[in-house]
Each structure stands twice: as structure tokens, then as C-alpha cells.
Design a protein around this motif. Sequence first.
Motif, PDB file in Angstrom:
ATOM      1  N   ILE A   1       0.769  -1.331   0.093  1.00  0.00           N
ATOM      2  CA  ILE A   1       0.184  -0.168  -0.016  1.00  0.00           C
ATOM      3  C   ILE A   1       0.917   1.198   0.158  1.00  0.00           C
ATOM      4  O   ILE A   1       0.226   2.032  -0.533  1.00  0.00           O
ATOM      5  CB  ILE A   1      -0.659   0.032   1.233  1.00  0.00           C
ATOM      6  N   ILE A   2       2.141   1.307   0.672  1.00  0.00           N
ATOM      7  CA  ILE A   2       2.721   2.259   0.720  1.00  0.00           C
ATOM      8  C   ILE A   2       3.343   2.887  -0.832  1.00  0.00           C
ATOM      9  O   ILE A   2       3.294   4.172  -1.218  1.00  0.00           O
ATOM     10  CB  ILE A   2       3.981   2.223   1.580  1.00  0.00           C
ATOM     11  N   PRO A   3       4.088   1.841  -1.276  1.00  0.00           N
ATOM     12  CA  PRO A   3       4.408   2.245  -2.696  1.00  0.00           C
ATOM     13  C   PRO A   3       3.499   2.529  -3.592  1.00  0.00           C
ATOM     14  O   PRO A   3       3.629   3.237  -4.640  1.00  0.00           O
ATOM     15  CB  PRO A   3       5.530   1.127  -3.267  1.00  0.00           C
ATOM     16  N   LEU A   4       2.434   1.717  -3.496  1.00  0.00           N
ATOM     17  CA  LEU A   4       1.150   1.976  -4.552  1.00  0.00           C
ATOM     18  C   LEU A   4       0.536   3.556  -4.610  1.00  0.00           C
ATOM     19  O   LEU A   4       0.288   4.058  -5.399  1.00  0.00           O
ATOM     20  CB  LEU A   4       0.110   0.888  -4.035  1.00  0.00           C
ATOM     21  N   ILE A   5       0.486   3.900  -3.230  1.00  0.00           N
ATOM     22  CA  ILE A   5      -0.028   5.247  -3.125  1.00  0.00           C
ATOM     23  C   ILE A   5       0.900   6.284  -3.582  1.00  0.00           C
ATOM     24  O   ILE A   5       0.616   7.327  -4.278  1.00  0.00           O
ATOM     25  CB  ILE A   5      -0.407   5.623  -1.530  1.00  0.00           C
ATOM     26  N   LEU A   6       2.109   6.099  -3.143  1.00  0.00           N
ATOM     27  CA  LEU A   6       3.229   6.924  -3.790  1.00  0.00           C
ATOM     28  C   LEU A   6       3.664   7.080  -5.187  1.00  0.00           C
ATOM     29  O   LEU A   6       3.465   8.193  -5.865  1.00  0.00           O
ATOM     30  CB  LEU A   6       4.527   6.592  -2.967  1.00  0.00           C
ATOM     31  N   THR A   7       3.290   5.753  -5.797  1.00  0.00           N
ATOM     32  CA  THR A   7       3.577   5.809  -7.129  1.00  0.00           C
ATOM     33  C   THR A   7       2.246   6.281  -7.984  1.00  0.00           C
ATOM     34  O   THR A   7       2.571   6.895  -9.062  1.00  0.00           O
ATOM     35  CB  THR A   7       3.797   4.332  -7.720  1.00  0.00           C
ATOM     36  N   ILE A   8       1.071   5.997  -7.623  1.00  0.00           N
ATOM     37  CA  ILE A   8       0.212   6.716  -8.164  1.00  0.00           C
ATOM     38  C   ILE A   8       0.115   8.074  -8.136  1.00  0.00           C
ATOM     39  O   ILE A   8      -0.173   8.914  -9.119  1.00  0.00           O
ATOM     40  CB  ILE A   8      -1.359   6.149  -7.489  1.00  0.00           C
ATOM     41  N   TRP A   9       0.477   8.597  -6.970  1.00  0.00           N
ATOM     42  CA  TRP A   9       0.600  10.092  -6.876  1.00  0.00           C
ATOM     43  C   TRP A   9       1.786  10.500  -7.896  1.00  0.00           C
ATOM     44  O   TRP A   9       1.506  11.631  -8.396  1.00  0.00           O
ATOM     45  CB  TRP A   9       1.144  10.297  -5.561  1.00  0.00           C
ATOM     46  N   LEU A  10       2.861   9.927  -8.163  1.00  0.00           N
ATOM     47  CA  LEU A  10       3.642  10.158  -9.052  1.00  0.00           C
ATOM     48  C   LEU A  10       3.316  10.117 -10.648  1.00  0.00           C
ATOM     49  O   LEU A  10       3.612  10.944 -11.358  1.00  0.00           O
ATOM     50  CB  LEU A  10       5.055   9.267  -8.878  1.00  0.00           C
ATOM     51  N   VAL A  11       2.445   9.113 -10.623  1.00  0.00           N
ATOM     52  CA  VAL A  11       2.040   8.968 -11.952  1.00  0.00           C
ATOM     53  C   VAL A  11       1.029  10.332 -12.413  1.00  0.00           C
ATOM     54  O   VAL A  11       0.958  10.807 -13.401  1.00  0.00           O
ATOM     55  CB  VAL A  11       1.143   7.796 -12.211  1.00  0.00           C
ATOM     56  N   LEU A  12       0.142  10.837 -11.383  1.00  0.00           N
ATOM     57  CA  LEU A  12      -0.533  11.943 -11.645  1.00  0.00           C
ATOM     58  C   LEU A  12       0.022  13.232 -11.517  1.00  0.00           C
ATOM     59  O   LEU A  12      -0.184  14.209 -12.376  1.00  0.00           O
ATOM     60  CB  LEU A  12      -1.622  11.859 -10.457  1.00  0.00           C
ATOM     61  N   THR A  13       1.281  13.257 -10.841  1.00  0.00           N
ATOM     62  CA  THR A  13       1.927  14.767 -10.634  1.00  0.00           C
ATOM     63  C   THR A  13       3.294  14.605 -11.060  1.00  0.00           C
ATOM     64  O   THR A  13       3.914  15.564 -11.111  1.00  0.00           O
ATOM     65  CB  THR A  13       1.847  15.069  -9.041  1.00  0.00           C
TER      66      THR A  13
ATOM     67  N   ARG B   1       6.707   8.137 -16.274  1.00  0.00           N
ATOM     68  CA  ARG B   1       5.542   7.708 -16.206  1.00  0.00           C
ATOM     69  C   ARG B   1       5.470   6.179 -16.359  1.00  0.00           C
ATOM     70  O   ARG B   1       4.723   5.466 -15.776  1.00  0.00           O
ATOM     71  CB  ARG B   1       4.513   8.325 -17.392  1.00  0.00           C
ATOM     72  N   LYS B   2       5.998   5.814 -17.506  1.00  0.00           N
ATOM     73  CA  LYS B   2       5.971   4.163 -17.740  1.00  0.00           C
ATOM     74  C   LYS B   2       6.653   3.276 -16.296  1.00  0.00           C
ATOM     75  O   LYS B   2       5.862   2.291 -15.984  1.00  0.00           O
ATOM     76  CB  LYS B   2       6.633   3.748 -18.962  1.00  0.00           C
ATOM     77  N   MET B   3       7.852   3.772 -15.852  1.00  0.00           N
ATOM     78  CA  MET B   3       8.237   3.312 -14.811  1.00  0.00           C
ATOM     79  C   MET B   3       7.279   3.119 -13.558  1.00  0.00           C
ATOM     80  O   MET B   3       7.135   2.093 -12.795  1.00  0.00           O
ATOM     81  CB  MET B   3       9.745   3.750 -14.396  1.00  0.00           C
ATOM     82  N   ASN B   4       6.748   4.249 -13.379  1.00  0.00           N
ATOM     83  CA  ASN B   4       5.780   4.386 -12.054  1.00  0.00           C
ATOM     84  C   ASN B   4       4.662   3.731 -12.323  1.00  0.00           C
ATOM     85  O   ASN B   4       3.896   3.211 -11.266  1.00  0.00           O
ATOM     86  CB  ASN B   4       5.542   5.809 -12.004  1.00  0.00           C
ATOM     87  N   ILE B   5       4.036   3.489 -13.698  1.00  0.00           N
ATOM     88  CA  ILE B   5       2.975   2.642 -13.860  1.00  0.00           C
ATOM     89  C   ILE B   5       3.262   1.186 -13.474  1.00  0.00           C
ATOM     90  O   ILE B   5       2.453   0.313 -12.904  1.00  0.00           O
ATOM     91  CB  ILE B   5       2.482   2.658 -15.257  1.00  0.00           C
ATOM     92  N   LEU B   6       4.553   0.699 -13.784  1.00  0.00           N
ATOM     93  CA  LEU B   6       4.927  -0.557 -13.437  1.00  0.00           C
ATOM     94  C   LEU B   6       5.195  -0.875 -12.035  1.00  0.00           C
ATOM     95  O   LEU B   6       4.722  -1.917 -11.479  1.00  0.00           O
ATOM     96  CB  LEU B   6       6.327  -0.791 -14.185  1.00  0.00           C
ATOM     97  N   LYS B   7       5.524   0.154 -11.591  1.00  0.00           N
ATOM     98  CA  LYS B   7       5.685   0.084 -10.170  1.00  0.00           C
ATOM     99  C   LYS B   7       4.300  -0.012  -9.426  1.00  0.00           C
ATOM    100  O   LYS B   7       4.309  -0.682  -8.361  1.00  0.00           O
ATOM    101  CB  LYS B   7       6.460   1.255  -9.378  1.00  0.00           C
ATOM    102  N   THR B   8       3.423   0.674  -9.862  1.00  0.00           N
ATOM    103  CA  THR B   8       2.031   0.700  -9.399  1.00  0.00           C
ATOM    104  C   THR B   8       1.371  -0.758  -9.446  1.00  0.00           C
ATOM    105  O   THR B   8       0.642  -1.382  -8.535  1.00  0.00           O
ATOM    106  CB  THR B   8       1.091   1.689 -10.030  1.00  0.00           C
ATOM    107  N   VAL B   9       1.594  -1.037 -10.684  1.00  0.00           N
ATOM    108  CA  VAL B   9       1.057  -2.771 -10.782  1.00  0.00           C
ATOM    109  C   VAL B   9       1.945  -3.800  -9.835  1.00  0.00           C
ATOM    110  O   VAL B   9       0.897  -4.519  -9.593  1.00  0.00           O
ATOM    111  CB  VAL B   9       1.532  -3.118 -12.181  1.00  0.00           C
ATOM    112  N   ILE B  10       3.008  -3.624  -9.754  1.00  0.00           N
ATOM    113  CA  ILE B  10       3.850  -4.675  -8.668  1.00  0.00           C
ATOM    114  C   ILE B  10       3.162  -4.240  -7.400  1.00  0.00           C
ATOM    115  O   ILE B  10       3.106  -5.327  -6.683  1.00  0.00           O
ATOM    116  CB  ILE B  10       5.229  -4.268  -8.729  1.00  0.00           C
ATOM    117  N   SER B  11       3.099  -3.061  -7.087  1.00  0.00           N
ATOM    118  CA  SER B  11       2.475  -2.816  -5.555  1.00  0.00           C
ATOM    119  C   SER B  11       1.332  -3.176  -5.515  1.00  0.00           C
ATOM    120  O   SER B  11       0.954  -4.011  -4.035  1.00  0.00           O
ATOM    121  CB  SER B  11       2.734  -1.235  -5.431  1.00  0.00           C
ATOM    122  N   SER B  12       0.358  -3.207  -6.585  1.00  0.00           N
ATOM    123  CA  SER B  12      -1.055  -3.783  -6.106  1.00  0.00           C
ATOM    124  C   SER B  12      -0.930  -5.290  -6.211  1.00  0.00           C
ATOM    125  O   SER B  12      -1.699  -5.792  -5.213  1.00  0.00           O
ATOM    126  CB  SER B  12      -1.792  -3.486  -7.683  1.00  0.00           C
TER     127      SER B  12
END
Length: 359
Positions: free
Chosen positions: A81-93, A99-110
Motif C-alpha cells: 500500500i505504501i509504494p502503491l499510493i506513492l507511485t499513483i501520486w507520481l503518475v498523476l503529478t 511515467r512508464k516506470m511508475n505505472i510498472l511500480k503501481t502494478v507490482i505494488s498492487s
Amino acid sequence: MLSPNLVPSPEQISNINEQQNPIFEVTSPLEPVSQRRVDTKTILNIVLFFVLLAISLGLFGSVSRNILLHSFGAAFLIAGIIPLILTIWLVLTGASMFRKMNILKTVISSIILIIGIILVTIANEQNRPIVGYALFATALLMIITKYFFFVEDEQIRIQRLERELRKAKQSAGMGMALSYFYKFIVPTAANIRSLDDGSTPIDMEIARGKFEEYQLNNGKLFVIVPRDLDGSDMKIFLKRISSLPNPAVMQGKPKERPGNDTHRPMFVYFLECNTEKKECNGLFDIPTIISSCWDRHKNEQHHRRYTVNVADEIIIFQNQLISLINEHPITRGKVRILSFPSLPFRFEDIKYAVTQLSH
């Protein structure tokens, strides 16, 4: 005659099989073989991971199965949940280039978060305190990493930029790419019309100093880069295929567009030219500037210094060039790079690759 083997762009230059004569379009930077190694920092990170894992397993050695499931579930839930929230925030801002790397991190965190939820559910314990703890820890982590350690992060970033700057100063390929891009590619691409604007008018040299107007029915410039040099003269090759009176390619200059503030148009090589219809269907160039890598290699070899790896310098040249092309509004989508086997290569391969990718 056999056609060249057009293959997808690899991620690493060592994935190329020269014996199959692969020709591919470069769509992203390639990694030289010499850079494909595990550094000390990566090894230390792996060691730290296994040390922490061993200590945690030792502490859990005498607990019951239910507590063990609950503890591991909480660990996965928090770690997800920690990296998920942080990476979603980075994808948005955050910066678009990551962006591609942050989306990959979001998927793995999920995925990690889902595993944690499953384990906690199996343990049949209350989940709200764990979720609350994870959210609270996320908020603290954001404050600590974004503000309290801001100076330290800046120092690390500056140190990395200084290393890259030193490398750029030592690299012949980096400087050649910048020179070739701004002195040739940008002014040439600026004068090439997109297909929506119609054909590009060309001042075609039909004889020494004599020009006629032709049309280019394609809005792409192909840059052909050999993967290595063996001393073969690229200028002689280009002169041979463009020599009058029966050239395999024709030389001409795209007419300058009104309001274009770039340099004057430069000579480029045109393929499949119809002298009756006054039109061509292909446009390419070979950056002869990279031949200086071989000259520098020979000079250092003569003085018993082996500091220049020609193949690596060409990769650096190519990687820097593709980055500049993708970032510049005039060249993005209009200039494409083709990677060819080492010199000498056949003109038929150039013609096939350019015409196939032009359609």
C-alpha cells in the motif's frame, strides 16, 4: 538477391546476431555490453534484503500459524500500500519521462497488496488497524523522503549528474550526436513537409551545379548507423552510389519552408527517384561524422593507448541521437534511426529497409 532480415529493436546490443544480418529500427536507447554488469550498490542491496529476511524469519520462528499468517499478511499489505499510493501520486503529478516506470511500480505494488489482503483474510484477524497503520506510515514516509531528506536527495542527484557530465566530456559519441543533430537533422527535418502538408519540394542536383525541382512523397528522414567501424570509408561508399551519370541515389536539398529560421538546407540522399515524374519515395543519410571514432581509435592504438571502444561510442552516439529526436518537436515522429551491421554494407539493404519502413 536476399532481402535483409528486419528484426524488432533489441534492448541490449549483445542480443544482435550479426550472422543473420539483422537490420532494425532503433526506437529506444540500447545498452552496450560493457555496461551490462551488476554494480557494487546492487550487490549490497541484495545482501541487505537477505539479511533482513533472515532476521525476520528468525524472529517468527516460535509463533503460531495464525499469528505468522497475520504478520506476513500485514507485512505484504504495508509493503504494497505504501509504494502503491506513492507511485499513483507520481503518475498523476510526476515527470512524464518516468511515467512508464511508475505505472510498472503501481502494478507490482498492487500485486503485493492483494497478496497481503489474502493472507490477512486467511488469518481471520481485524484488518482496519493494519490498513490504518499502513496509511499512517505512508504519510510519514512521504514527509520524511520529500522534505526532511530533501538535501540528501539533492546531493545524490548532483553527484549522479556530475558523473554523467564527466562521462559526456570523455565521450566522442556524445559530442558528435549533438553536433550532427543540431547542424544537420534539425534543419533538414524542419524543411520536410508532413504528409498532411503535401509533398516536399526538392532542389535535385541532376548535374554538377544544375538543379531541377522534384517532389518527395514521404515525410520521413532515415538515419542509417553502422554498429561498428573497421576503417572502411563511408564517404567513399556514399560517393560511389551517388556518382553521376548513373547514380543509385540522387542528391538534393529540400526547399526551405517560409518562416523557417533554421540553417540553410543541406544535401540529402534520395531513393527511388523517377526522372520523368520528378519525384522520389525515400530519404536517408549516413552520419559520416562517426568515422572520427575510428580515427581516434587508430591514433590511440598507435600510441599504445586503448581508451576508445568504437562500438560503444557508436551506441552512445545513437542513444543520444534517439533521445534528442524524441524530445525535439521538429524531429519527433519525422526522423527514424536504422541500425545496420558493420561496414561495408550493401546498398540493396538500404533501399529495402528504407522503402519498407516508408510505407
